[in-house]
Write a protein that holds these residues in place. Structure first.
Motif, PDB file in Angstrom:
ATOM      1  N   THR A 161      62.207  29.486  53.365  1.00  0.00           N
ATOM      2  CA  THR A 161      61.015  30.105  52.778  1.00  0.00           C
ATOM      3  C   THR A 161      61.417  31.401  52.081  1.00  0.00           C
ATOM      4  OG1 THR A 161      59.612  29.184  54.524  1.00  0.00           O
ATOM      5  CG2 THR A 161      58.728  31.045  53.290  1.00  0.00           C
ATOM      6  N   PHE A 162      60.788  31.685  50.931  1.00  0.00           N
ATOM      7  CA  PHE A 162      61.021  32.927  50.201  1.00  0.00           C
ATOM      8  C   PHE A 162      59.897  33.898  50.534  1.00  0.00           C
ATOM      9  CE2 PHE A 162      60.530  35.811  46.636  1.00  0.00           C
ATOM     10  CZ  PHE A 162      61.840  36.191  46.385  1.00  0.00           C
ATOM     11  N   HIS A 163      60.249  35.070  51.044  1.00  0.00           N
ATOM     12  CA  HIS A 163      59.273  36.083  51.440  1.00  0.00           C
ATOM     13  C   HIS A 163      59.422  37.316  50.551  1.00  0.00           C
ATOM     14  CE1 HIS A 163      58.833  34.099  55.486  1.00  0.00           C
ATOM     15  NE2 HIS A 163      60.105  33.819  55.263  1.00  0.00           N
ATOM     16  N   VAL A 164      58.346  38.091  50.415  1.00  0.00           N
ATOM     17  CA  VAL A 164      58.384  39.394  49.748  1.00  0.00           C
ATOM     18  C   VAL A 164      57.862  40.443  50.724  1.00  0.00           C
ATOM     19  CG1 VAL A 164      57.521  40.802  47.847  1.00  0.00           C
ATOM     20  CG2 VAL A 164      58.072  38.391  47.452  1.00  0.00           C
ATOM     21  N   LEU A 165      58.638  41.485  50.941  1.00  0.00           N
ATOM     22  CA  LEU A 165      58.221  42.581  51.819  1.00  0.00           C
ATOM     23  C   LEU A 165      58.127  43.856  50.990  1.00  0.00           C
ATOM     24  CD1 LEU A 165      57.515  43.626  54.625  1.00  0.00           C
ATOM     25  CD2 LEU A 165      59.970  44.002  55.033  1.00  0.00           C
ATOM     26  N   PRO A 166      56.913  44.267  50.592  1.00  0.00           N
ATOM     27  CA  PRO A 166      56.765  45.491  49.791  1.00  0.00           C
ATOM     28  C   PRO A 166      57.005  46.733  50.643  1.00  0.00           C
ATOM     29  CG  PRO A 166      54.614  44.619  50.363  1.00  0.00           C
ATOM     30  CD  PRO A 166      55.618  43.619  50.862  1.00  0.00           C
ATOM     31  N   ALA A 167      57.351  47.831  49.981  1.00  0.00           N
ATOM     32  CA  ALA A 167      57.543  49.113  50.668  1.00  0.00           C
ATOM     33  C   ALA A 167      56.246  49.902  50.611  1.00  0.00           C
ATOM     34  CB  ALA A 167      58.671  49.897  50.014  1.00  0.00           C
ATOM     35  N   THR A 168      55.617  50.109  51.752  1.00  0.00           N
ATOM     36  CA  THR A 168      54.400  50.904  51.873  1.00  0.00           C
ATOM     37  C   THR A 168      54.579  51.853  53.049  1.00  0.00           C
ATOM     38  OG1 THR A 168      53.243  49.500  53.470  1.00  0.00           O
ATOM     39  CG2 THR A 168      53.098  48.835  51.156  1.00  0.00           C
ATOM     40  N   LEU A 169      53.638  52.747  53.242  1.00  0.00           N
ATOM     41  CA  LEU A 169      53.724  53.636  54.401  1.00  0.00           C
ATOM     42  C   LEU A 169      53.622  52.844  55.699  1.00  0.00           C
ATOM     43  CD1 LEU A 169      51.574  56.686  53.225  1.00  0.00           C
ATOM     44  CD2 LEU A 169      54.072  56.423  53.212  1.00  0.00           C
ATOM     45  N   GLU A 170      53.002  51.652  55.632  1.00  0.00           N
ATOM     46  CA  GLU A 170      52.862  50.818  56.825  1.00  0.00           C
ATOM     47  C   GLU A 170      54.124  49.997  57.115  1.00  0.00           C
ATOM     48  OE1 GLU A 170      50.520  50.863  54.327  1.00  0.00           O
ATOM     49  OE2 GLU A 170      49.237  52.271  55.432  1.00  0.00           O
ATOM     50  N   THR A 171      54.948  49.755  56.098  1.00  0.00           N
ATOM     51  CA  THR A 171      56.122  48.888  56.287  1.00  0.00           C
ATOM     52  C   THR A 171      57.438  49.663  56.284  1.00  0.00           C
ATOM     53  OG1 THR A 171      56.325  48.451  53.907  1.00  0.00           O
ATOM     54  CG2 THR A 171      54.952  46.924  55.208  1.00  0.00           C
ATOM     55  N   THR A 172      57.374  50.995  56.224  1.00  0.00           N
ATOM     56  CA  THR A 172      58.598  51.797  56.225  1.00  0.00           C
ATOM     57  C   THR A 172      58.560  52.841  57.324  1.00  0.00           C
ATOM     58  OG1 THR A 172      57.688  53.358  54.611  1.00  0.00           O
ATOM     59  CG2 THR A 172      58.964  51.507  53.734  1.00  0.00           C
ATOM     60  N   GLN A 173      59.745  53.252  57.767  1.00  0.00           N
ATOM     61  CA  GLN A 173      59.878  54.339  58.740  1.00  0.00           C
ATOM     62  C   GLN A 173      60.808  55.392  58.150  1.00  0.00           C
ATOM     63  OE1 GLN A 173      60.896  50.965  60.342  1.00  0.00           O
ATOM     64  NE2 GLN A 173      58.712  50.775  59.898  1.00  0.00           N
ATOM     65  N   TRP A 174      60.481  56.651  58.429  1.00  0.00           N
ATOM     66  CA  TRP A 174      61.212  57.771  57.845  1.00  0.00           C
ATOM     67  C   TRP A 174      62.215  58.336  58.850  1.00  0.00           C
ATOM     68  CZ3 TRP A 174      58.267  62.922  56.379  1.00  0.00           C
ATOM     69  CH2 TRP A 174      59.196  63.883  55.959  1.00  0.00           C
ATOM     70  N   GLY A 175      63.489  58.000  58.648  1.00  0.00           N
ATOM     71  CA  GLY A 175      64.571  58.687  59.334  1.00  0.00           C
ATOM     72  C   GLY A 175      64.930  58.231  60.729  1.00  0.00           C
ATOM     73  N   TRP A 176      64.220  57.220  61.264  1.00  0.00           N
ATOM     74  CA  TRP A 176      64.500  56.785  62.635  1.00  0.00           C
ATOM     75  C   TRP A 176      64.497  55.266  62.732  1.00  0.00           C
ATOM     76  CZ3 TRP A 176      65.833  60.455  66.121  1.00  0.00           C
ATOM     77  CH2 TRP A 176      65.493  61.777  65.823  1.00  0.00           C
ATOM     78  N   LEU A 177      65.388  54.738  63.586  1.00  0.00           N
ATOM     79  CA  LEU A 177      65.397  53.317  63.922  1.00  0.00           C
ATOM     80  C   LEU A 177      64.730  53.187  65.293  1.00  0.00           C
ATOM     81  CD1 LEU A 177      69.054  52.452  62.861  1.00  0.00           C
ATOM     82  CD2 LEU A 177      66.962  51.782  61.672  1.00  0.00           C
ATOM     83  N   ASP A 178      63.511  52.696  65.298  1.00  0.00           N
ATOM     84  CA  ASP A 178      62.727  52.615  66.526  1.00  0.00           C
ATOM     85  C   ASP A 178      62.654  51.160  66.979  1.00  0.00           C
ATOM     86  OD1 ASP A 178      60.945  52.748  68.594  1.00  0.00           O
ATOM     87  OD2 ASP A 178      59.348  53.754  67.466  1.00  0.00           O
ATOM     88  N   PRO A 179      63.323  50.818  68.091  1.00  0.00           N
ATOM     89  CA  PRO A 179      63.312  49.426  68.555  1.00  0.00           C
ATOM     90  C   PRO A 179      61.932  48.946  68.993  1.00  0.00           C
ATOM     91  CG  PRO A 179      64.284  50.853  70.209  1.00  0.00           C
ATOM     92  CD  PRO A 179      64.089  51.703  68.977  1.00  0.00           C
ATOM     93  N   LYS A 180      60.996  49.881  69.179  1.00  0.00           N
ATOM     94  CA  LYS A 180      59.650  49.493  69.604  1.00  0.00           C
ATOM     95  C   LYS A 180      58.693  49.333  68.418  1.00  0.00           C
ATOM     96  CE  LYS A 180      60.351  51.896  74.003  1.00  0.00           C
ATOM     97  NZ  LYS A 180      59.922  53.011  74.876  1.00  0.00           N
ATOM     98  N   GLU A 181      59.182  49.560  67.195  1.00  0.00           N
ATOM     99  CA  GLU A 181      58.346  49.405  66.006  1.00  0.00           C
ATOM    100  C   GLU A 181      58.019  47.914  65.809  1.00  0.00           C
ATOM    101  OE1 GLU A 181      56.198  50.615  62.692  1.00  0.00           O
ATOM    102  OE2 GLU A 181      57.262  51.930  64.083  1.00  0.00           O
ATOM    103  N   PRO A 182      56.744  47.566  65.661  1.00  0.00           N
ATOM    104  CA  PRO A 182      56.376  46.152  65.476  1.00  0.00           C
ATOM    105  C   PRO A 182      56.977  45.585  64.194  1.00  0.00           C
ATOM    106  CG  PRO A 182      54.448  47.483  66.023  1.00  0.00           C
ATOM    107  CD  PRO A 182      55.565  48.448  65.720  1.00  0.00           C
ATOM    108  N   PRO A 183      57.344  44.314  64.174  1.00  0.00           N
ATOM    109  CA  PRO A 183      57.901  43.703  62.967  1.00  0.00           C
ATOM    110  C   PRO A 183      56.897  43.720  61.817  1.00  0.00           C
ATOM    111  CG  PRO A 183      58.056  42.211  64.858  1.00  0.00           C
ATOM    112  CD  PRO A 183      57.265  43.376  65.301  1.00  0.00           C
ATOM    113  N   LYS A 184      57.419  43.923  60.603  1.00  0.00           N
ATOM    114  CA  LYS A 184      56.582  43.884  59.403  1.00  0.00           C
ATOM    115  C   LYS A 184      56.654  42.517  58.727  1.00  0.00           C
ATOM    116  CE  LYS A 184      56.223  48.124  60.504  1.00  0.00           C
ATOM    117  NZ  LYS A 184      55.109  48.536  61.373  1.00  0.00           N
ATOM    118  N   LEU A 185      57.598  41.703  59.173  1.00  0.00           N
ATOM    119  CA  LEU A 185      57.773  40.359  58.622  1.00  0.00           C
ATOM    120  C   LEU A 185      58.531  39.530  59.649  1.00  0.00           C
ATOM    121  CD1 LEU A 185      57.556  38.509  56.059  1.00  0.00           C
ATOM    122  CD2 LEU A 185      59.856  39.332  55.448  1.00  0.00           C
ATOM    123  N   VAL A 186      58.145  38.261  59.796  1.00  0.00           N
ATOM    124  CA  VAL A 186      58.829  37.329  60.694  1.00  0.00           C
ATOM    125  C   VAL A 186      59.429  36.222  59.840  1.00  0.00           C
ATOM    126  CG1 VAL A 186      58.594  35.716  62.616  1.00  0.00           C
ATOM    127  CG2 VAL A 186      57.270  37.848  62.607  1.00  0.00           C
TER     128      VAL A 186
END
Length: 272
Positions: A47-72
């Motif tokens: 399947t071909f997916h598109v994941l846009p960059a929005t304030l809801e789909t990006t994180q600033w400066g941290w890798l948070d393992p508890k952040e919910p997935p933005k795409l499966v």
């Protein structure tokens, strides 16, 4: 004797980034309702997916393992990933050094990078390997390069001592020639690559956690690379490249941002 079995998952990525010689790539944020649209198309082999960059789909400066997935996604899928500029898109042509300093101080301990994701890979488990193929990188129209003031940030950047007051420069890109004019008579060839590309953190990563937390699953800064990738700045990682990551967390939670010359990229996931 027991055999060691490692499953390999393939993710092909196509991302939309903007050229940046020492920072992140730029991408316009989408409207909230646009971000919620279901963007996937069935193609041969996945399947071909598109994941846009929005304030809801990006994180600033941290890798948070508890952040919910933005795409499966599933093994064998292709993902077009958009990225945005540093500090949640706040660094734009004309942003001053004083404003850049204020943004850096607004996120203490974290990196400047805006990371799109995480992307959850169905079936990926700790001990597996994620294979990411970078299929294409499409630049946007401008880039920036800056060095924070060495007198205030003496350990950041190789030229801190030479730039006590800092330096910032913005570039517009000639996408037909694939060049940027550094100054009259001097042009730089564009060779876009994702500066920060990561999977879910290694809970044993010794990096300090956000806020001094002792929780191994607390967010880790994007300032430095580790076994899960992150701020690698591998300039050979251009379109046509393949990179392999160990999986530390279920689903692996891949993320991407970009640096050095604009791109749009896509990724494909396949299990072997």
């Amino acid at each position: 004797m027991a055999k060691l079995r490692t499953r390999k998952w393939l993710l092909s990525a196509v991302a939309s980034l903007t050229c940046l010689l020492a920072v992140g790539f730029y991408a316009l944020a989408q409207a909230p309702d646009e971000a919620k649209r279901d963007r996937k198309v069935a193609v041969t082999g996945g399947t071909f997916h598109v994941l846009p960059a929005t304030l809801e789909t990006t994180q600033w400066g941290w890798l948070d393992p508890k952040e919910p997935p933005k795409l499966v996604v599933s093994s064998g899928d292709t993902v077009a990933v958009e990225t945005m500029m540093h500090a949640h898109n706040k660094i734009q042509p004309g942003t001053t050094m004083d404003e850049i300093i204020a943004l850096r101080k607004a996120n203490p301990g974290g990196g400047p990078h805006s990371l799109t994701g995480p992307i959850y890979v169905t079936g990926a488990e700790p001990g597996d390997v994620l294979e990411i193929r970078i299929l294409k990188i499409t630049p946007k129209a401008f880039a920036t390069n800056f060095n924070l003031p060495g007198k205030e940030f003496p350990t950041i950047g190789a030229l801190a001592s030479e730039m006590p007051d800092g330096f910032v420069k913005y570039f517009y890109l000639d996408l037909d020639k694939k060049q940027a004019e550094f100054k009259p008579g001097i042009s730089i060839d564009l060779q876009p690559f994702p500066g920060t590309l990561a999977v879910g953190i290694d809970p044993k990563d010794p990096s300090p956690r956000k806020g001094g937390s002792t929780d191994p699953m607390a967010p880790v800064s994007t300032l430095r690379p580790w076994k899960n990738g992150s701020n690698m700045d591998i300039n050979e990682l251009q379109a046509g490249s393949t990179i392999f990551f160990p999986v530390f967390l279920k689903g692996t939670a891949a993320r991407v941002t970009a640096r050095s010359t604009s791109p749009r990229s896509s990724a494909r996931i396949a299990r072997s």
